[in-house]
Design an enzyme around this catalytic site. Structure first.
Site, PDB file in Angstrom:
ATOM      1  CG  HIS A 184      -1.590   1.140   1.064  1.00 41.05           C
ATOM      2  ND1 HIS A 184      -2.773   1.635   0.518  1.00 41.05           N
ATOM      3  CD2 HIS A 184      -1.588   2.590   2.047  1.00 41.05           C
ATOM      4  CE1 HIS A 184      -3.193   2.552   0.648  1.00 41.05           C
ATOM      5  NE2 HIS A 184      -2.662   2.996   2.086  1.00 41.05           N
ATOM      6  CE  LYS A 216      -0.549   6.050   1.516  1.00 38.45           C
ATOM      7  NZ  LYS A 216      -1.138   6.248   2.688  1.00 38.45           N
ATOM      8  CG  ASP A 233      -4.959   1.555  -3.446  1.00 40.57           C
ATOM      9  OD1 ASP A 233      -4.843   2.389  -1.898  1.00 40.57           O
ATOM     10  OD2 ASP A 233      -6.005   1.246  -3.409  1.00 40.57           O
ATOM     11  NE  ARG A 278      18.911  18.973  16.312  1.00 37.72           N
ATOM     12  CZ  ARG A 278      19.209  19.996  16.570  1.00 37.72           C
ATOM     13  NH1 ARG A 278      19.165  20.856  17.953  1.00 37.72           N
ATOM     14  NH2 ARG A 278      19.149  20.950  15.550  1.00 37.72           N
TER      15      ARG A 278
END
Length: 314
Positions: free
Chosen positions: A143, A164, A182, A250
């Site tokens: 997906h 997305k 999809d 970081r």
């Protein structure tokens, strides 16, 4: 991928590449060449004319034609009858072979497709075997939205409604190309290569909440669509609060490895929060991954500089 490959499927897929001409036997268009029950261990569907171990696609080139022409007429007729009696799915003439005059009529009578390609037998066989290997290879559906970003195959994943499709649309406007939305289908075509494509019914379409279904080809042109692409990077979108983002490493970021069909695919997690330009972040993730592939790691360079600065001070 379909559960079986028919003669018409192979013709549509390879017509342009092999310059195929369908000569006779059109009633055999629905004959099955490969099915999901086929033996993946062999994967052999095509080969030169073989009466002992017939192939689903019998290839007749100059050598086979010389053999048939060397036979006396009754023996040649018997050889052709045996060829069609084995019920191949397709007989293909290659390397500009014209074929015997009676071939077309016998193909029509037997309901076996007869095609011709001007290309050499080795080139035709390589394409047929590659086509078969794609069908028989291990597959999965993931997906997400699969794109070509800066020349690299990138799969955008994340929870539903995380953004997305909106991000994909933003990237497309910046020059990226859509492969599948999809439900992209992935196939392992080599020990370390996974190739992705789009199911035919979804091809060219992108669903964006609030806008509905968009046809990307019609909106942005042919150059906005890519048929297939190797999967090289996964970008996982994850909603995070300001506190969660500040708690991330970081220096090295959120990098991981995801197993896709036994191939290790790098994955980077990109936090989703108000004010973050996700398209720029994804493109930067791709550029950074390209540098890593070349052996450059910005984190290691920074650490080395810090260590050198400490040594210089001491």
């Amino acid at each position: 991928m379909p559960h079986s490959i028919r003669v018409r499927d192979l013709y549509e897929a390879l017509q342009e590449r092999l310059q195929l001409e369908w000569l006779a036997g059109h009633s055999g268009a629905d004959s099955t060449i490969l099915s999901s029950s086929s033996d993946a261990g062999t994967g052999i569907i095509a080969g030169p004319l073989n009466y002992i171990h017939p192939n689903r696609v019998q290839v007749i080139g100059p050598a086979e034609e010389r053999y048939l022409n060397s036979l006396y007429s009754p023996n040649r007729q018997q050889a052709l009858q045996q060829l069609f009696a084995e019920r191949p799915a397709l007989v293909m003439l290659v390397d500009r072979v014209e074929g015997l005059p009676e071939l077309a009529a016998m193909a029509d009578e037997a309901g076996v497709a007869l095609m011709r390609s001007p290309l050499g037998d080795s080139q035709v066989l390589d394409n047929l075997q590659y086509y078969a290997s794609l069908f028989l290879s291990e597959k999965t559906t993931l997906h997400g939205v699969f794109l070509e970003v800066l020349g690299m195959g990138v799969l955008l994943t994340g929870d539903p409604a995380v953004g997305k499709s909106e991000l994909a649309l933003d990237l497309i406007t910046r020059g990226s190309r859509l492969v599948a939305d999809d439900a992209p289908e992935f196939t392992r075509i080599a020990p370390d290569i996974v190739s992705g494509t789009c199911p035919p019914i979804l091809r060219e379409f992108l669903e964006v909440r609030g806008l509905g279904i968009l046809n990307i080809r019609q909106m942005f042109g042919d150059s906005s669509i890519k048929r297939t692409k190797y999967l090289r990077l996964i970008v996982h979108l994850k909603r995070m609060s300001a506190d969660q983002i500040s708690g991330m490493d970081r220096l090295s970021g959120a990098h991981a490895i995801r197993d896709v069909l036994g191939v290790q695919i790098p994955q980077v997690t990109v936090p989703v929060a108000p004010g973050r330009n996700l398209a720029v972040l994804v493109e930067s993730a791709v550029r950074n991954h390209l540098l890593r592939l070349k052996g450059y790691d910005a984190t290691e360079v920074l650490i080395e500089r810090q260590q050198q600065a400490i040594l210089d001070q001491s």
